[in-house]
Design a protein around this motif. Structure first.
Motif, mmCIF file in Angstrom:
data_model
loop_
_atom_site.group_PDB
_atom_site.id
_atom_site.type_symbol
_atom_site.label_atom_id
_atom_site.label_comp_id
_atom_site.label_asym_id
_atom_site.label_seq_id
_atom_site.Cartn_x
_atom_site.Cartn_y
_atom_site.Cartn_z
ATOM 1 N N ASN A 26 0.585 5.447 -0.064
ATOM 2 C CA ASN A 26 -0.287 6.603 0.056
ATOM 3 C C ASN A 26 0.516 7.859 -0.210
ATOM 4 O O ASN A 26 1.614 8.019 0.308
ATOM 5 C CB ASN A 26 -0.887 6.695 1.468
ATOM 6 N N VAL A 70 -6.270 9.595 5.203
ATOM 7 C CA VAL A 70 -6.522 8.256 4.679
ATOM 8 C C VAL A 70 -7.190 7.439 5.773
ATOM 9 O O VAL A 70 -6.847 7.553 6.947
ATOM 10 C CB VAL A 70 -5.218 7.578 4.186
ATOM 11 N N ILE A 82 0.850 -1.180 0.000
ATOM 12 C CA ILE A 82 0.000 0.000 0.000
ATOM 13 C C ILE A 82 0.887 1.232 0.000
ATOM 14 O O ILE A 82 1.776 1.366 0.836
ATOM 15 C CB ILE A 82 -0.924 0.010 1.235
ATOM 16 N N MET A 90 -8.271 3.414 6.297
ATOM 17 C CA MET A 90 -8.225 2.071 5.738
ATOM 18 C C MET A 90 -8.967 1.141 6.682
ATOM 19 O O MET A 90 -8.576 0.966 7.832
ATOM 20 C CB MET A 90 -6.773 1.642 5.559
ATOM 21 N N ASN A 91 -10.037 0.555 6.188
ATOM 22 C CA ASN A 91 -10.876 -0.346 6.980
ATOM 23 C C ASN A 91 -11.349 0.322 8.267
ATOM 24 O O ASN A 91 -11.373 -0.298 9.318
ATOM 25 C CB ASN A 91 -10.134 -1.644 7.298
#
Length: 77
Positions: free
Chosen positions: A38, A47, A36, A49-50
């Protein structure tokens, strides 16, 4: 539960093999390799994420010159 039945036909040594797992048992997790990257830019860069983000960002874009002019206007004489 039969997962992977295999039959080997090799003359007199013909045989079969099966992979099984107990019914109701959890399945083995596969290893997942993630990469990943960013890149953050701008005044409201973020950001999630989940996850859930319920925050509020307030961004003020102004130049140092405009800030200096404003301070000069409100500064007591």
């Amino acid at each position: 539960v039969i997962i992977d039945p295999k039959i080997y036909n090799v003359g007199q040594d013909s045989h079969f093999q099966i992979e099984v797992r107990k019914a109701g048992a959890p399945k083995a997790q596969e290893i997942v390799i993630q990469g990943i990257t960013n890149h953050f830019m701008g005044s409201n860069a973020r950001v999630n994420m989940n996850s859930i983000d319920n925050s509020i960002n307030i961004s003020a874009d102004f130049s140092p010159e405009k800030l200096r002019d404003f301070i000069d206007q409100v500064r007591p004489v």
